[in-house]
Design an enzyme around this catalytic site. Sequence first.
Site, PDB file in Angstrom:
ATOM      1  N   SER A   1       0.832  -1.201   0.000  1.00 54.51           N
ATOM      2  CA  SER A   1       0.000   0.000   0.000  1.00 54.51           C
ATOM      3  C   SER A   1       0.867   1.251   0.000  1.00 54.51           C
ATOM      4  O   SER A   1       1.929   1.283   0.630  1.00 54.51           O
ATOM      5  CB  SER A   1      -0.864   0.000   1.263  1.00 54.51           C
ATOM      6  OG  SER A   1      -1.466   1.261   1.434  1.00 54.51           O
TER       7      SER A   1
ATOM      8  N   TYR B   1      -2.120  -0.397  10.420  1.00 57.42           N
ATOM      9  CA  TYR B   1      -2.330  -0.999   9.102  1.00 57.42           C
ATOM     10  C   TYR B   1      -1.076  -0.829   8.231  1.00 57.42           C
ATOM     11  O   TYR B   1      -0.522  -1.796   7.698  1.00 57.42           O
ATOM     12  CB  TYR B   1      -3.552  -0.368   8.414  1.00 57.42           C
ATOM     13  CG  TYR B   1      -3.612  -0.665   6.945  1.00 57.42           C
ATOM     14  CD1 TYR B   1      -3.823  -1.957   6.495  1.00 57.42           C
ATOM     15  CD2 TYR B   1      -3.417   0.342   6.004  1.00 57.42           C
ATOM     16  CE1 TYR B   1      -3.844  -2.243   5.135  1.00 57.42           C
ATOM     17  CE2 TYR B   1      -3.441   0.070   4.653  1.00 57.42           C
ATOM     18  CZ  TYR B   1      -3.650  -1.217   4.220  1.00 57.42           C
ATOM     19  OH  TYR B   1      -3.659  -1.492   2.878  1.00 57.42           O
TER      20      TYR B   1
ATOM     21  N   LYS C   1       1.864  -3.564   6.678  1.00 55.32           N
ATOM     22  CA  LYS C   1       2.253  -3.683   5.267  1.00 55.32           C
ATOM     23  C   LYS C   1       3.767  -3.534   5.130  1.00 55.32           C
ATOM     24  O   LYS C   1       4.420  -4.263   4.381  1.00 55.32           O
ATOM     25  CB  LYS C   1       1.529  -2.631   4.419  1.00 55.32           C
ATOM     26  CG  LYS C   1       0.045  -2.912   4.246  1.00 55.32           C
ATOM     27  CD  LYS C   1      -0.187  -4.143   3.372  1.00 55.32           C
ATOM     28  CE  LYS C   1      -1.635  -4.544   3.294  1.00 55.32           C
ATOM     29  NZ  LYS C   1      -1.838  -5.841   2.636  1.00 55.32           N
TER      30      LYS C   1
END
Length: 305
Positions: free
Chosen positions: A90, A114, A118
Site C-alpha cells: 500500500s 495498518y 504492510k
Amino acid sequence: MNAHPAVLPRLAQLGGKEPEFHQLDIRDRAAIGGVLEAGFDAVIHFAGRKAVGESMSDPLGYWDTNVVGTMVLLAEMRRTGVRTLVFSSSATVYGNDAVAPFDESLPTAPINPYGETKLAVERMLEALARAEPEWRISSLRYFNPVGAHPSGDIGEDPNGIPDNLMPYITQVAVGRRDRLRVFGDDYDTPDGTGVRDYIHVVDLALGHMAALEYLAHNSGYRVHNLGTGRGYSVLEVITAFEKASGRPVPYDVTARREGDAAQAWADTQRAEAELAWRAERDIDAMCRDAWNWQRRNPNGFGNEP
Ligand code: UDP
C-alpha cells in the site's frame, strides 16, 4: 470476511469458468498447506485487513492477520516448493510527510498499524529474497483503487458505512446515504481538499499480471507503485462522478479526518519501465464503472438470494 459469496457465480459467468474456491483462514497452516500441495507456479497474496481506523483499535488483530498470516503463507509456500509471490502492499507505507509524487526509493514512515503491518511484510519479503535467492517476490504499492468491472457484475460492497470516498459517493448517488462529508477544504492543495491518485481496479488487476510476467524474468525482491501518476481532489472526483452518472452528489464540508495527508500520488516511472505497464483508464471511466456497478446493484451483493 469482507468478500461476499455471491461474487463466485458472477466470476464464473464473467470468466466462463467456475473458479476453484476454498474458504480458509490465512493463519491456518494446515489449510493453506493443503491447498498449496495441489501445485502452484505462483501466489498472488491479497488476504489481509485494510481499514486504517480499525487497525488503530485492533492492532494485534492486524499484526496477526497481515503479518503472522503472511509468515504462515511463506512457510507453506517454501514447504510445497512455490517461490513466486506478488504481495498487495500500500502507498500508506510512505507516511504523511512525503511530498508527491512518491517514488519507490523514498523512506517509508507509516503512521498507523495498518501501514506498519504492510511495511513489516515488505521487510520480511525483502530479507527472505536476500537470504534465499530462488525466491521471486513483488510488492505492489497500491494507491487508491476505485471503479468496478465494466460489466457492472462485480464491484465494491463495503460492510456498513463506507470509509472510502468512491463507495460513499456511489451510495449517496443511489440514495442509500443522504450526503457526502468532505473531510476538510483547508489543505494546502489547489482547491483545499485532499488529493489522491485514484486507479481503476481493472488497471490494478493488469498490474498484477505485469508483475507476474516481470517475476518470470527476474528473481529477488522488487517494489513497484501501482497508480496513475495523477492526483485528483475530492471536489474533482465529485464533479467527475456527477458528470459520469448524471446524478447530484450533495455534500457538506466538515473537519479534517484524523490521519489524512493533504496529497498523495505515485511516481509511475519504475512500474512503466520495469513492468511495461501503465494505468490506461481515466477518472471518467473510474466513475462510470463505479456508478454502473452501484446502479445495477443498489444493495451491493446483498440483493442476491
Ligand atoms: N474523503 C472524504 N469523505 C469521505 C471519505 C474520504 O472527503 O467520506 C476524502 C479523504 O479525506 C481523502 C480522500 O477522500 O482526501 C480519499 O479517502 P479514502 O478514504 O477513499 O482513501 P485514503 O486515501 O484515505 O486511503
